[in-house]
Design a protein around this motif. Structure first.
Motif, PDB file in Angstrom:
ATOM      1  N   SER B  15     -30.986-111.124  12.100  1.00 34.68           N
ATOM      2  CA  SER B  15     -29.526-111.330  12.160  1.00 34.68           C
ATOM      3  C   SER B  15     -28.737-110.071  11.836  1.00 34.68           C
ATOM      4  N   GLN B  16     -29.406-109.032  11.346  1.00 34.42           N
ATOM      5  CA  GLN B  16     -28.703-107.792  11.028  1.00 34.42           C
ATOM      6  C   GLN B  16     -28.594-106.891  12.263  1.00 34.42           C
ATOM      7  N   THR B  17     -28.034-105.711  12.062  1.00 39.09           N
ATOM      8  CA  THR B  17     -27.822-104.769  13.155  1.00 39.09           C
ATOM      9  C   THR B  17     -28.800-103.613  13.076  1.00 39.09           C
ATOM     10  N   LEU B  18     -29.473-103.389  14.179  1.00 35.73           N
ATOM     11  CA  LEU B  18     -30.395-102.249  14.317  1.00 35.73           C
ATOM     12  C   LEU B  18     -29.575-101.025  14.687  1.00 35.73           C
ATOM     13  N   SER B  81     -26.178 -92.593  19.776  1.00 36.71           N
ATOM     14  CA  SER B  81     -26.657 -93.656  18.901  1.00 36.71           C
ATOM     15  C   SER B  81     -26.718 -95.003  19.604  1.00 36.71           C
ATOM     16  N   LEU B  82     -27.545 -95.866  19.053  1.00 35.76           N
ATOM     17  CA  LEU B  82     -27.714 -97.229  19.538  1.00 35.76           C
ATOM     18  C   LEU B  82     -27.454 -98.198  18.398  1.00 35.76           C
ATOM     19  N   LYS B  83     -26.663 -99.210  18.660  1.00 37.88           N
ATOM     20  CA  LYS B  83     -26.513-100.325  17.731  1.00 37.88           C
ATOM     21  C   LYS B  83     -26.836-101.610  18.494  1.00 37.88           C
ATOM     22  N   LEU B  84     -27.712-102.415  17.915  1.00 40.97           N
ATOM     23  CA  LEU B  84     -28.091-103.695  18.492  1.00 40.97           C
ATOM     24  C   LEU B  84     -27.882-104.760  17.419  1.00 40.97           C
ATOM     25  N   SER B  85     -26.970-105.653  17.668  1.00 40.09           N
ATOM     26  CA  SER B  85     -26.586-106.627  16.642  1.00 40.09           C
ATOM     27  C   SER B  85     -27.405-107.912  16.741  1.00 40.09           C
ATOM     28  N   SER B  86     -27.332-108.692  15.693  1.00 42.13           N
ATOM     29  CA  SER B  86     -27.947-110.034  15.646  1.00 42.13           C
ATOM     30  C   SER B  86     -29.405-110.001  16.104  1.00 42.13           C
TER      31      SER B  86
END
Lengths: 107, 124
Positions: B15-18, B81-86
Motif C-alpha cells: 500500500s506504500q509508494t515505491l 525518478s519513478l514513483k509507483l503508488s499503492s
C-alpha cells in the motif's frame, strides 16, 4: 497493446548449431522491432534494431529478419557465451511491449 | 559513454509508494533525442515497460499502471525518478532504467544503455 509472441519459450542446442527464434506481432509493426540478449543477473543488451540491423560490436553470427507481423532471430553458429534469454520488442506503438523471452541453453 | 544507475529502497510495504531514482553519468540528460524510461521484470518473467519521460517533462505511461505511476526528471541533478503508488506483492520486480534513443530515421528507436537493475520487494 501490441502483443508479441515468441517461440519457442526455450531451446537446447549444441555448440555450432544454427538457432532460430521467431517473434510474431499481433498487428503489422513494419520493421519496428528490436532484439535483446539478457544473461542471468544482467540487464538486457541490444543486439538487433529495426528488425535486421546489427548493433555495433555485436558478432556477425547474430542476425534478424522479417517485417509486418513475423520476425526471425538467428544465431548462425551457437557459442557457449550465447547462453541467455532473448527478447523481441516492438516500438511501433505505445506502450512498448516485449516478447515473453526464449531461453537458449547448451545441449 | 553514458551509464545509468538505479537507486532506492529494496523493500517497500504493501500500500506504500515505491520510489526509485536513476542517475545518468557520462553525458547530459538534457542533450540529444532521448526518452528516459523505466522497465521492470518480475523474477523469472519477462520485461514490462512502465513509462518514459522526455527532458521537456513530457511523459508516457503504460495504461496498465498509469493510475499509479509518476515519472519525473531533475535536469540539475542529471536524474530521473519513478514513483509507483499503492504497491502490492505483484509489483515485486527488478526495476531497470534505460535510455530510449530516437533516431531521425523513420522513428527507429531502441533501449540502450540500461542500468544494472535494482530489486524491489513488496512485503510487510
Amino acid at each position: 497493446d501490441i502483443q508479441m509472441t515468441q517461440s519457442p519459450s526455450s531451446l537446447s542446442a549444441s555448440v555450432g548449431d544454427r538457432v532460430t527464434i521467431t517473434c510474431q506481432a499481433s498487428q503489422d509493426i513494419s520493421n519496428y522491432l528490436n532484439w535483446y540478449q539478457q544473461k542471468p543477473g544482467k540487464a538486457p543488451k541490444l543486439l538487433i534494431y529495426d528488425a535486421s540491423n546489427l548493433e555495433t560490436g555485436v558478432p556477425s553470427r547474430f542476425s534478424g529478419s522479417g517485417s509486418g507481423t513475423d520476425f526471425t532471430f538467428t544465431i548462425s553458429s551457437l557459442q557457449p557465451e550465447d547462453i541467455a534469454t532473448y527478447y523481441c520488442q516492438q516500438y511501433d506503438n505505445l506502450p512498448r511491449t516485449f516478447g515473453q523471452g526464449t531461453k537458449v541453453e547448451i545441449k | 559513454q553514458v551509464q545509468l544507475q538505479e537507486s532506492g529502497p529494496g523493500l517497500v510495504k504493501p500500500s506504500q509508494t515505491l520510489s526509485l531514482t536513476c542517475t545518468v553519468s557520462g553525458g547530459s540528460i538534457s542533450s540529444g533525442s532521448y526518452y528516459w524510461s523505466w522497465i521492470r521484470q518480475p523474477a523469472g518473467k519477462g520485461l514490462e515497460w512502465i513509462g518514459r519521460i522526455y527532458t521537456s517533462g513530457s511523459t508516457n505511461y503504460n495504461p496498465s499502471l498509469k493510475s499509479r505511476v509518476t515519472i519525473s526528471v531533475d535536469t540539475s541533478k542529471n536524474q530521473f525518478s519513478l514513483k509507483l503508488s499503492s504497491v502490492t506483492a505483484a509489483d515485486t520486480a527488478v526495476y531497470y532504467c534505460a535510455r530510449e534513443y530516437i533516431t531521425m530515421v523513420r522513428g527507429v528507436t531502441w533501449f540502450d544503455p540500461w542500468g544494472q537493475g535494482t530489486l524491489v520487494t513488496v512485503s510487510s
